[in-house]
Design a protein around this motif. Structure first.
Motif, PDB file in Angstrom:
ATOM      1  N   TYR A 138      10.719 -29.875  -6.114  1.00  0.00           N
ATOM      2  CA  TYR A 138      10.419 -29.054  -7.302  1.00  0.00           C
ATOM      3  C   TYR A 138      11.685 -28.312  -7.729  1.00  0.00           C
ATOM      4  O   TYR A 138      12.417 -27.789  -6.884  1.00  0.00           O
ATOM      5  CB  TYR A 138       9.314 -28.074  -6.897  1.00  0.00           C
ATOM      6  CG  TYR A 138       8.919 -27.044  -7.914  1.00  0.00           C
ATOM      7  CD1 TYR A 138       8.515 -27.402  -9.188  1.00  0.00           C
ATOM      8  CD2 TYR A 138       8.909 -25.690  -7.569  1.00  0.00           C
ATOM      9  CE1 TYR A 138       8.133 -26.440 -10.107  1.00  0.00           C
ATOM     10  CE2 TYR A 138       8.511 -24.721  -8.486  1.00  0.00           C
ATOM     11  CZ  TYR A 138       8.136 -25.102  -9.752  1.00  0.00           C
ATOM     12  OH  TYR A 138       7.750 -24.155 -10.657  1.00  0.00           O
ATOM     13  N   ARG A 178      -1.252 -16.126 -14.233  1.00  0.00           N
ATOM     14  CA  ARG A 178      -0.049 -15.715 -13.499  1.00  0.00           C
ATOM     15  C   ARG A 178      -0.380 -14.890 -12.245  1.00  0.00           C
ATOM     16  O   ARG A 178       0.031 -13.723 -12.109  1.00  0.00           O
ATOM     17  CB  ARG A 178       0.926 -14.915 -14.408  1.00  0.00           C
ATOM     18  CG  ARG A 178       1.284 -15.561 -15.718  1.00  0.00           C
ATOM     19  CD  ARG A 178       1.780 -17.001 -15.586  1.00  0.00           C
ATOM     20  NE  ARG A 178       2.970 -17.149 -14.756  1.00  0.00           N
ATOM     21  CZ  ARG A 178       3.051 -18.081 -13.778  1.00  0.00           C
ATOM     22  NH1 ARG A 178       2.040 -18.895 -13.493  1.00  0.00           N
ATOM     23  NH2 ARG A 178       4.152 -18.166 -13.076  1.00  0.00           N
ATOM     24  N   ASP A 236       6.114 -23.171   0.563  1.00  0.00           N
ATOM     25  CA  ASP A 236       5.398 -23.110  -0.712  1.00  0.00           C
ATOM     26  C   ASP A 236       4.221 -24.083  -0.611  1.00  0.00           C
ATOM     27  O   ASP A 236       4.387 -25.293  -0.732  1.00  0.00           O
ATOM     28  CB  ASP A 236       6.369 -23.504  -1.836  1.00  0.00           C
ATOM     29  CG  ASP A 236       5.706 -23.513  -3.207  1.00  0.00           C
ATOM     30  OD1 ASP A 236       4.467 -23.444  -3.292  1.00  0.00           O
ATOM     31  OD2 ASP A 236       6.452 -23.605  -4.210  1.00  0.00           O
ATOM     32  N   ASN A 243       7.789 -27.629   0.961  1.00  0.00           N
ATOM     33  CA  ASN A 243       6.753 -27.648  -0.072  1.00  0.00           C
ATOM     34  C   ASN A 243       5.817 -28.844   0.145  1.00  0.00           C
ATOM     35  O   ASN A 243       6.067 -29.937  -0.337  1.00  0.00           O
ATOM     36  CB  ASN A 243       7.425 -27.699  -1.463  1.00  0.00           C
ATOM     37  CG  ASN A 243       6.449 -28.041  -2.578  1.00  0.00           C
ATOM     38  OD1 ASN A 243       6.703 -28.917  -3.408  1.00  0.00           O
ATOM     39  ND2 ASN A 243       5.323 -27.372  -2.613  1.00  0.00           N
ATOM     40  N   SER A 245      -2.720 -20.876  -9.540  1.00  0.00           N
ATOM     41  CA  SER A 245      -2.432 -21.688 -10.728  1.00  0.00           C
ATOM     42  C   SER A 245      -3.024 -23.081 -10.632  1.00  0.00           C
ATOM     43  O   SER A 245      -3.648 -23.570 -11.575  1.00  0.00           O
ATOM     44  CB  SER A 245      -0.915 -21.824 -10.921  1.00  0.00           C
ATOM     45  OG  SER A 245      -0.380 -20.625 -11.374  1.00  0.00           O
ATOM     46  N   LYS A 246      -2.806 -23.727  -9.496  1.00  0.00           N
ATOM     47  CA  LYS A 246      -3.202 -25.138  -9.380  1.00  0.00           C
ATOM     48  C   LYS A 246      -4.642 -25.257  -8.896  1.00  0.00           C
ATOM     49  O   LYS A 246      -5.419 -26.046  -9.415  1.00  0.00           O
ATOM     50  CB  LYS A 246      -2.263 -25.868  -8.403  1.00  0.00           C
ATOM     51  CG  LYS A 246      -0.792 -25.538  -8.584  1.00  0.00           C
ATOM     52  CD  LYS A 246      -0.202 -26.119  -9.857  1.00  0.00           C
ATOM     53  CE  LYS A 246       1.236 -25.650 -10.030  1.00  0.00           C
ATOM     54  NZ  LYS A 246       1.917 -26.278 -11.140  1.00  0.00           N
ATOM     55  N   GLY A 302       2.391 -15.168 -10.414  1.00  0.00           N
ATOM     56  CA  GLY A 302       2.474 -16.583 -10.059  1.00  0.00           C
ATOM     57  C   GLY A 302       3.307 -16.739  -8.795  1.00  0.00           C
ATOM     58  O   GLY A 302       3.986 -15.798  -8.348  1.00  0.00           O
ATOM     59  N   ALA A 303       3.235 -17.945  -8.229  1.00  0.00           N
ATOM     60  CA  ALA A 303       4.094 -18.216  -7.066  1.00  0.00           C
ATOM     61  C   ALA A 303       5.560 -18.128  -7.482  1.00  0.00           C
ATOM     62  O   ALA A 303       6.430 -17.816  -6.670  1.00  0.00           O
ATOM     63  CB  ALA A 303       3.785 -19.592  -6.503  1.00  0.00           C
ATOM     64  N   SER A 304       5.825 -18.377  -8.765  1.00  0.00           N
ATOM     65  CA  SER A 304       7.218 -18.365  -9.246  1.00  0.00           C
ATOM     66  C   SER A 304       7.908 -17.037  -8.961  1.00  0.00           C
ATOM     67  O   SER A 304       9.050 -17.015  -8.493  1.00  0.00           O
ATOM     68  CB  SER A 304       7.256 -18.608 -10.757  1.00  0.00           C
ATOM     69  OG  SER A 304       6.635 -19.823 -11.067  1.00  0.00           O
ATOM     70  N   ASN A 354       5.407 -31.382  -4.666  1.00  0.00           N
ATOM     71  CA  ASN A 354       5.784 -31.681  -6.031  1.00  0.00           C
ATOM     72  C   ASN A 354       7.246 -32.097  -5.935  1.00  0.00           C
ATOM     73  O   ASN A 354       8.040 -31.278  -5.451  1.00  0.00           O
ATOM     74  CB  ASN A 354       5.652 -30.426  -6.898  1.00  0.00           C
ATOM     75  CG  ASN A 354       6.138 -30.630  -8.312  1.00  0.00           C
ATOM     76  OD1 ASN A 354       6.488 -31.719  -8.699  1.00  0.00           O
ATOM     77  ND2 ASN A 354       6.156 -29.545  -9.089  1.00  0.00           N
ATOM     78  N   ILE A 387       1.423 -24.107  -2.513  1.00  0.00           N
ATOM     79  CA  ILE A 387       0.571 -23.858  -3.678  1.00  0.00           C
ATOM     80  C   ILE A 387      -0.420 -24.992  -3.947  1.00  0.00           C
ATOM     81  O   ILE A 387      -1.458 -24.784  -4.567  1.00  0.00           O
ATOM     82  CB  ILE A 387       1.432 -23.554  -4.927  1.00  0.00           C
ATOM     83  CG1 ILE A 387       0.560 -22.986  -6.048  1.00  0.00           C
ATOM     84  CG2 ILE A 387       2.195 -24.771  -5.413  1.00  0.00           C
ATOM     85  CD1 ILE A 387       1.265 -22.166  -7.059  1.00  0.00           C
ATOM     86  N   TYR A 388      -0.098 -26.206  -3.451  1.00  0.00           N
ATOM     87  CA  TYR A 388      -1.019 -27.332  -3.653  1.00  0.00           C
ATOM     88  C   TYR A 388      -1.951 -27.556  -2.461  1.00  0.00           C
ATOM     89  O   TYR A 388      -2.602 -28.596  -2.372  1.00  0.00           O
ATOM     90  CB  TYR A 388      -0.233 -28.616  -3.929  1.00  0.00           C
ATOM     91  CG  TYR A 388       0.521 -28.591  -5.249  1.00  0.00           C
ATOM     92  CD1 TYR A 388      -0.126 -28.850  -6.448  1.00  0.00           C
ATOM     93  CD2 TYR A 388       1.884 -28.298  -5.298  1.00  0.00           C
ATOM     94  CE1 TYR A 388       0.552 -28.820  -7.657  1.00  0.00           C
ATOM     95  CE2 TYR A 388       2.578 -28.267  -6.492  1.00  0.00           C
ATOM     96  CZ  TYR A 388       1.900 -28.525  -7.684  1.00  0.00           C
ATOM     97  OH  TYR A 388       2.576 -28.494  -8.875  1.00  0.00           O
TER      98      TYR A 388
END
Ligand SMILES: Cc1ncc(COP(=O)(O)O)c(C=O)c1O
Length: 385
Positions: free
Chosen positions: A123, A241, A200, A168, A232-233, A97-99, A172, A202-203
């Motif tokens: 976030y 993940r 980031d 980001n 993920s998104k 995941g990006a996490s 978020n 991710i969206y």
């Protein structure tokens, strides 16, 4: 033995999102508007690719940086979509995941006493990791500037201690995207200073009109930028993940060491599924966006009728209305709404103190649930006004 646990870990609090999500699950008629994941299923082709990998016993470790084939798919995706290229052999690491990417990058660069500039509200996952490394967060308040960083204010915060700036967009919790002109100005500032840029995005695929603009498309940031991303998104793959970090070769060599000692590699069946998503399901997020736009408009309309203003989200799947004209804190609002109407939202203060006076609603939820949740919120607001 609690006294022997790392104090920095003890200082970390459980994210507010989780607290409210867990509480609402206790109510049979609960409506959870906190969810940060698509309410869609992973595309069939992707699921099949994951299952086929398992059936074919492709269940071992991969190269620490991830399957080369997947890194090639990642590189091609960014080249085709955003016209910049990172070398799959040396400049891309597949993460859990990006996490895990956030964690690996921050642990690669941070030292005790460093400062990291973060526009806020933001976030909640970056701050605890910065603190775990003994570094300090310096916030750039965006609550009065449409939730976008002001380039001059950003420059004013950069000191000798600044190690990185985290960005980001789409955002978020606010759902704002960054217009190209603003991006250009921020890049001008960042390119002048010896600071890392952690973007980031991710969206990115959940951008509702026009095209997402990436910090990674600017050659002047190439020697200092880490792009965080994942599936993920965009492909409803939160549980698989799969994320990825892209950056210049000399930096990614260092990130890879942190990643491999922590994770060895991302899940192999998930990596095969990810190849399918990137190669053959590029339109999946476009389909989801149609639903998100319809829901966004519905939610924003309903909020407006309740007297709650929100900047129109142009990406992600969150809306961040102001509750400043109601005389309660965002935490009290969320707690009372949950208690009285069994509807969970996230208090804005869960996204740093700069989110106070707002709540976050996720519209990654059916129109039916959104309608019911907003009906109840309307009752709640009428009851406390
Ligand atoms: C901005 C942002 N970055 C990263 C993540 C984590 O994504 P992943 O599931 O890829 O770890 C999230 C999840 O909510 C997010 O909102």
């Amino acid at each position: 033995m609690l006294n022997r646990i790392n104090d920095r870990v003890k200082d970390i609090s459980v994210p507010r999102i989780r607290i409210f999500a867990n509480k609402v699950a206790q109510f049979e008629n609960g409506i959870n508007l906190t969810i940060g994941e698509p309410d869609f299923s992973t595309p069939e082709l992707v699921k099949k690719a994951g299952m086929t990998a398992i059936q074919n016993n492709l269940t071992g470790y991969s190269h620490n940086a991830g399957l080369l084939e997947l890194r090639e798919s990642v590189a091609n995706f960014f080249e085709d979509t955003y016209h910049f290229r990172y070398d799959p052999e040396t400049e891309i690491v597949i993460t859990i995941g990006a996490s895990e990417g956030i964690d690996a990058v921050l642990r690669t660069i941070l030292e005790e006493g460093d400062e990291v500039i973060i526009p806020a509200p933001i976030y909640s996952a970056y701050v605890p990791i910065v603190h775990l490394e003994g570094a300090k967060v310096v916030y750039l308040d965006t609550s009065a500037t449409g939730f976008l960083p002001d380039p001059e204010k950003l420059e004013g915060l950069i000191t000798e201690k600044t190690k990185a700036v985290i960005l980001n967009y789409p955002s978020n919790p606010t759902g704002v995207t960054i217009p190209k002109e603003r991006l250009d100005k921020i890049v001008d500032v960042l390119s002048k200073h010896e600071v890392f840029v952690i973007s980031d995005e991710i969206y990115s695929e959940n951008t509702f009109s026009g095209q997402h603009h990436s910090f990674a498309a600017y050659p002047e940031l190439r020697n200092k930028l880490f792009l965080l991303h994942g599936l993920s998104k965009s492909h409803a793959m939160t549980g698989w993940r799969i994320g990825y970090v892209l950056g210049a070769k000399n930096l990614m060599e260092q990130v890879l060491k942190v990643h491999l000692h922590n994770a060895i590699c991302a899940s192999l069946p998930s990596q095969f599924a990810a190849i399918e998503a990137l190669e053959n399901c590029r339109d999946t997020p476009k389909e989801m966006n149609k639903a998100y736009i319809e829901r966004r408009d519905y939610v924003q309309n309903r909020l407006r009728k309740m007297g709650l203003d929100a900047i129109q989200p142009t990406g992600a799947f969150y809306i961040f209305p102001s509750i400043k004209n109601i005389n309660v804190s965002s935490l009290e609002f969320a707690e009372q709404l949950l208690e009285k109407e069994h509807v969970a939202v996230v208090p804005g203060s869960g996204f740093t103190k700069y989110g106070e006076g707002f709540i976050r609603i996720s519209y990654a939820n059916s129109l039916e649930n959104l309608k019911e949740g907003l009906d109840r919120m309307e009752n709640f607001i009428a009851s406390i006004k």
